[in-house]
Write an enzyme that holds these catalytic residues in place. Sequence first.
Site, PDB file in Angstrom:
ATOM      1  N   CYS A 119       0.808  -1.227   0.000  1.00 42.98           N
ATOM      2  CA  CYS A 119       0.000   0.000   0.000  1.00 42.98           C
ATOM      3  C   CYS A 119       0.837   1.272   0.000  1.00 42.98           C
ATOM      4  CB  CYS A 119      -0.963   0.002   1.180  1.00 42.98           C
ATOM      5  SG  CYS A 119      -2.024  -1.461   1.233  1.00 42.98           S
ATOM      6  N   HIS A 252      -3.175   7.007   1.879  1.00 42.82           N
ATOM      7  CA  HIS A 252      -3.623   5.710   1.393  1.00 42.82           C
ATOM      8  C   HIS A 252      -5.023   5.455   1.939  1.00 42.82           C
ATOM      9  CE1 HIS A 252      -4.110   1.504   0.803  1.00 42.82           C
ATOM     10  NE2 HIS A 252      -3.870   1.185   2.057  1.00 42.82           N
ATOM     11  N   ASN A 282     -10.122  -0.242  -0.286  1.00 53.11           N
ATOM     12  CA  ASN A 282      -8.666  -0.166  -0.228  1.00 53.11           C
ATOM     13  C   ASN A 282      -8.113  -0.784  -1.512  1.00 53.11           C
ATOM     14  OD1 ASN A 282      -5.938  -0.547   0.266  1.00 53.11           O
ATOM     15  ND2 ASN A 282      -6.208  -1.292   2.356  1.00 53.11           N
TER      16      ASN A 282
END
Length: 325
Positions: A119, A252, A282
């Site tokens: 990520c 993020h 996500n």
Amino acid sequence: MTPFSRITGTGSYLPPRRVTNEDLARDLAVRGIETSDQWIVERTGIRARHFAAPEVTSSDLGLQAARQALEAAGRTAGDIDLIIVATSTPDMVFPSSAAILQNKLGIAGCPVFDVQAVCSGFVYALTVADAMIRTGSARCALVIGAEVFSRILDFNDRTTCVLFGDGAGAVVLEASTEPGILASDLHADGKHVGILCVPGHVSGGDVLGTPLLHMDGQAVFKLAVRVLEESARACLQKAGKTDEDIDWLIPHQANIRIMEGTARKLKLPLDKLVVTVNEHGNTSAASIPLALDEAVRSGKVKKGDTVMLEGVGGGFTWGAVLLTM
């Protein structure tokens, strides 16, 4: 004079299939797993995510985002002399998704490679591209985050399968006489490998271990809020800036509670926080460039704005980039 680097165009792409929490709850119920829109929203802020069709790869998604970014920058694929793809879900074991994408763009010759920092991948990739431009190794780079995380989800685990989605985001980063990337700050701590990982690998034609995502959510949460604040503050110090200089925070897009917690620690009002996790879920390395492109195209982020990008992911990796658009 050593050039600076500056983002001149952004792009993004989401697969057409939008999966709402209700859709997911219905599919999980068939497996005997209970969840609900309310349960997911309260814990994550996510209401929907996009899943790619089985035949669609990360490079396919990245190609669409790259074309948008090139158009926004007023560039063609032939102008590109560096491609970096941040991904944890590459098309193949090798070659890199960047090499596959290069071919799909119809160009050849320039260096291409993938960055694997989960990520945090886009922040890592952007930092590497900035360094290569500053040293004269490149002048016009495509930096892409692209993921098909739906392929590695355990749909028997409601604590993780509701979190992730597929997508891609891209930027064109060019040499400039004016500062664009102001500072970056990257870190990792391998002792936390086990709290977020896909612990499988290919050996002799078989998959050894588990090829599905595993996450200790509480451990990730505790680490994430702390290290994101530390990295953002280090970035500000390197650039000679303060919290008040940040026009937009684009973290993020993992969990709304982590994102809002980081904004509060930086003393930023929540209306300076760019949020797309509600619609994207996500998307790992794709989440920051996806959110950046949406903010640019909606008119939120404008030329001259100071933007903080930050990510944290498996590895455990984390980092931040401060830039002027």
